[in-house]
Design a protein around this motif. Structure first.
Motif, PDB file in Angstrom:
ATOM      1  N   GLY A 192      29.727  -6.939  55.258  1.00 34.49           N
ATOM      2  CA  GLY A 192      29.144  -5.898  55.863  1.00 34.49           C
ATOM      3  C   GLY A 192      27.704  -5.752  55.355  1.00 34.49           C
ATOM      4  N   GLY A 193      26.856  -4.782  56.249  1.00 35.70           N
ATOM      5  CA  GLY A 193      25.237  -4.845  55.838  1.00 35.70           C
ATOM      6  C   GLY A 193      24.953  -3.565  54.877  1.00 35.70           C
ATOM      7  N   ALA A 194      26.048  -3.064  54.432  1.00 37.51           N
ATOM      8  CA  ALA A 194      25.781  -1.789  53.368  1.00 37.51           C
ATOM      9  C   ALA A 194      24.734  -2.190  52.239  1.00 37.51           C
ATOM     10  CB  ALA A 194      26.823  -1.332  52.664  1.00 37.51           C
ATOM     11  N   ARG A 195      23.951  -1.252  51.871  1.00 40.30           N
ATOM     12  CA  ARG A 195      22.782  -1.660  50.790  1.00 40.30           C
ATOM     13  C   ARG A 195      22.767  -0.489  49.858  1.00 40.30           C
ATOM     14  NH1 ARG A 195      19.782  -0.689  55.382  1.00 40.30           N
ATOM     15  NH2 ARG A 195      18.571   0.702  54.086  1.00 40.30           N
ATOM     16  N   ARG A 196      22.469  -0.961  48.751  1.00 36.96           N
ATOM     17  CA  ARG A 196      22.620  -0.022  47.481  1.00 36.96           C
ATOM     18  C   ARG A 196      21.586   1.288  47.624  1.00 36.96           C
ATOM     19  NH1 ARG A 196      23.513  -4.728  43.652  1.00 36.96           N
ATOM     20  NH2 ARG A 196      25.725  -4.731  43.282  1.00 36.96           N
ATOM     21  N   ASP A 197      20.387   1.026  48.448  1.00 39.71           N
ATOM     22  CA  ASP A 197      19.576   1.798  48.568  1.00 39.71           C
ATOM     23  C   ASP A 197      19.823   3.140  49.668  1.00 39.71           C
ATOM     24  OD1 ASP A 197      18.883   0.436  50.765  1.00 39.71           O
ATOM     25  OD2 ASP A 197      16.883   1.465  51.155  1.00 39.71           O
ATOM     26  N   GLU A 198      20.903   2.903  50.280  1.00 39.28           N
ATOM     27  CA  GLU A 198      21.098   3.777  51.430  1.00 39.28           C
ATOM     28  C   GLU A 198      21.557   4.983  51.011  1.00 39.28           C
ATOM     29  OE1 GLU A 198      23.282   2.081  55.031  1.00 39.28           O
ATOM     30  OE2 GLU A 198      23.880   0.841  53.305  1.00 39.28           O
ATOM     31  N   GLU A 199      22.371   5.442  49.844  1.00 40.24           N
ATOM     32  CA  GLU A 199      23.137   6.405  49.428  1.00 40.24           C
ATOM     33  C   GLU A 199      23.685   6.253  48.161  1.00 40.24           C
ATOM     34  OE1 GLU A 199      25.885   9.797  49.258  1.00 40.24           O
ATOM     35  OE2 GLU A 199      26.486   7.657  49.104  1.00 40.24           O
ATOM     36  N   LYS A 200      23.882   7.267  47.298  1.00 43.58           N
ATOM     37  CA  LYS A 200      24.493   6.989  45.850  1.00 43.58           C
ATOM     38  C   LYS A 200      25.767   6.455  45.576  1.00 43.58           C
ATOM     39  CE  LYS A 200      25.986  11.888  45.666  1.00 43.58           C
ATOM     40  NZ  LYS A 200      25.351  13.248  45.067  1.00 43.58           N
ATOM     41  N   ALA A 201      26.685   6.740  46.628  1.00 41.63           N
ATOM     42  CA  ALA A 201      27.775   6.196  46.524  1.00 41.63           C
ATOM     43  C   ALA A 201      27.679   4.496  46.750  1.00 41.63           C
ATOM     44  CB  ALA A 201      28.964   6.697  47.654  1.00 41.63           C
ATOM     45  N   ARG A 202      26.968   4.144  47.697  1.00 39.60           N
ATOM     46  CA  ARG A 202      26.597   2.619  47.901  1.00 39.60           C
ATOM     47  C   ARG A 202      26.049   2.100  47.024  1.00 39.60           C
ATOM     48  NH1 ARG A 202      29.129   1.788  52.676  1.00 39.60           N
ATOM     49  NH2 ARG A 202      27.977   2.322  54.650  1.00 39.60           N
ATOM     50  N   ALA A 203      25.300   2.888  45.941  1.00 41.82           N
ATOM     51  CA  ALA A 203      24.783   2.303  44.895  1.00 41.82           C
ATOM     52  C   ALA A 203      25.736   1.903  43.662  1.00 41.82           C
ATOM     53  CB  ALA A 203      23.740   3.166  44.065  1.00 41.82           C
ATOM     54  N   LYS A 204      26.939   2.342  43.716  1.00 49.15           N
ATOM     55  CA  LYS A 204      28.002   1.922  42.856  1.00 49.15           C
ATOM     56  C   LYS A 204      28.717   0.594  43.329  1.00 49.15           C
ATOM     57  CE  LYS A 204      29.068   6.772  41.856  1.00 49.15           C
ATOM     58  NZ  LYS A 204      30.301   8.000  41.950  1.00 49.15           N
ATOM     59  N   GLU A 205      28.319   0.343  44.481  1.00 43.36           N
ATOM     60  CA  GLU A 205      29.350  -0.984  44.896  1.00 43.36           C
ATOM     61  C   GLU A 205      28.666  -2.194  44.227  1.00 43.36           C
ATOM     62  OE1 GLU A 205      31.518  -1.163  46.908  1.00 43.36           O
ATOM     63  OE2 GLU A 205      31.467   0.233  48.800  1.00 43.36           O
ATOM     64  N   ARG A 206      29.825  -3.164  44.082  1.00 41.74           N
ATOM     65  CA  ARG A 206      29.490  -4.474  43.762  1.00 41.74           C
ATOM     66  C   ARG A 206      29.437  -5.411  44.904  1.00 41.74           C
ATOM     67  NH1 ARG A 206      29.439  -2.091  39.357  1.00 41.74           N
ATOM     68  NH2 ARG A 206      30.761  -2.920  37.459  1.00 41.74           N
ATOM     69  N   VAL A 207      28.778  -6.609  44.760  1.00 39.11           N
ATOM     70  CA  VAL A 207      28.726  -7.338  46.057  1.00 39.11           C
ATOM     71  C   VAL A 207      30.041  -7.847  46.694  1.00 39.11           C
ATOM     72  CG1 VAL A 207      27.653  -9.601  46.926  1.00 39.11           C
ATOM     73  CG2 VAL A 207      26.404  -8.247  45.306  1.00 39.11           C
ATOM     74  N   PHE A 208      31.005  -8.272  45.575  1.00 37.61           N
ATOM     75  CA  PHE A 208      32.219  -8.349  46.068  1.00 37.61           C
ATOM     76  C   PHE A 208      32.904  -6.950  45.544  1.00 37.61           C
ATOM     77  CE2 PHE A 208      33.163 -13.102  46.476  1.00 37.61           C
ATOM     78  CZ  PHE A 208      32.378 -13.529  47.312  1.00 37.61           C
TER      79      PHE A 208
END
Length: 312
Positions: free
Chosen positions: A144-160
């Motif tokens: 998917g195209g999610a990026r860490r800069d979008e939202e604080k929950a996204r920033a917690k994501e790993r690449v996998f």
């Protein structure tokens, strides 16, 4: 990039080009890791700018061969027609398989219940449709195209980003990713959400679109549209938006920074008619890309709550 291509993109200086090349190389490496480590991956493709960027990266990673995964779209039934038309045309032009799963089918089967009221949206309902699609096709990885800069929950994501057998995400159980080493080992029933452009920003995406001269749905550029102002934002008037008697419909020149479900995606007033215009506009913007998504404002942790339930 050749000298001729550099001259054709005078707004991109050498440092920006080098930065984009590094991001591109990382994303291509991640996509190839997905192909190597998983048996049944998929690429989630909505017809939006981030998924269009992913498709270009997939072309660079796997052409002249076929993609090692189908394109998959979870259609709420309230998506912008311009984005859907672009989605279908691009998939046809690529010659790649496109799987479309409908939230309406989930509603008809009683798997989810349609929201009611002024701010009703199908955006959160697509989680169930996505999880059912993953189970039906036995996908073990979804790009998917999610990026860490979008939202604080996204920033917690790993690449996998690992999801359990129920499709749920727990930020405490994610794996360390050191030196670009990605662990795709999962137990039966689990799956991984993969974010090749996780380290990109919105501006990086637009600079890459400019560099690669990528086609986009017309929604991203300034156009005249009927809108209603709610919570300080401009929402497109459509058959899916319930207007109160006292709400005033305006026709303005606007564009969209994201192109999700039209019931929760606001427009911004803009005169930007080219990618260069949009790049300059973003540089001076005082609101984040998702700042105009009403679904993110339902609670302080709205995105994280949806992600824990299985949202992408």
């Amino acid at each position: 990039m050749s000298v001729a291509e550099t001259i054709a993109r005078p707004d991109l200086d050498e440092a920006t080009l080098t930065h984009l090349e590094e991001l591109e190389a990382e994303a291509i490496y991640i996509m190839r890791e997905v192909a190597a480590q998983f048996e049944r991956p998929a690429l989630l493709f909505s017809g939006g700018k981030d998924s269009i960027t992913l498709v270009r990266l997939a072309e660079k990673a796997f052409r002249p061969g076929k993609f090692p995964f189908p394109l998959v779209h979870i259609d709420t039934g309230h998506n912008f027609q311009e984005a859907l038309d672009f989605r279908d045309a691009l998939a046809l032009g690529l010659g790649e398989k496109l799987i479309v799963s409908l939230v309406q089918d989930s509603i008809d089967k009683g798997r989810v219940r349609e929201e009611t009221g002024k701010f009703a949206s199908r955006n959160s309902l697509q989680t169930v449709t996505l999880l059912d699609t993953i189970e039906e096709h036995r996908f073990d990885a979804c790009i998917g195209g999610a990026r860490r800069d979008e939202e604080k929950a996204r920033a917690k994501e790993r690449v996998f980003s690992v999801r359990d057998e129920f499709g749920q995400w727990d930020p405490r159980l994610q794996r360390p990713e050191l030196w670009n080493l990605y662990n795709g080992r999962i137990h039966p029933g689990e799956n991984v959400r993969v974010f090749p452009i996780s380290n990109w920003t919105e501006l990086d995406v637009w600079n890459y679109i400019w560099k690669e001269n990528l086609a986009l749905p017309s929604l991203y550029f300034s156009h005249s549209r009927k809108l209603v102002r709610r919570m300080g934002h401009l929402f497109p008037v459509s058959d899916f938006v319930h207007l109160d008697p006292d709400e005033e419909v305006q026709e303005l020149q606007v564009r969209f920074r994201t192109v999700g479900d039209m019931t929760c995606t606001a427009a911004v007033e803009s005169q930007a008619t080219s990618v260069q215009d949009i790049i300059q506009e973003i540089k001076s913007a005082d609101i984040t890309e998702r700042g105009a998504r009403i679904d993110d404002r339902r609670s302080e942790a709205a995105m994280e709550e949806r992600k824990r339930a299985g949202y992408f």
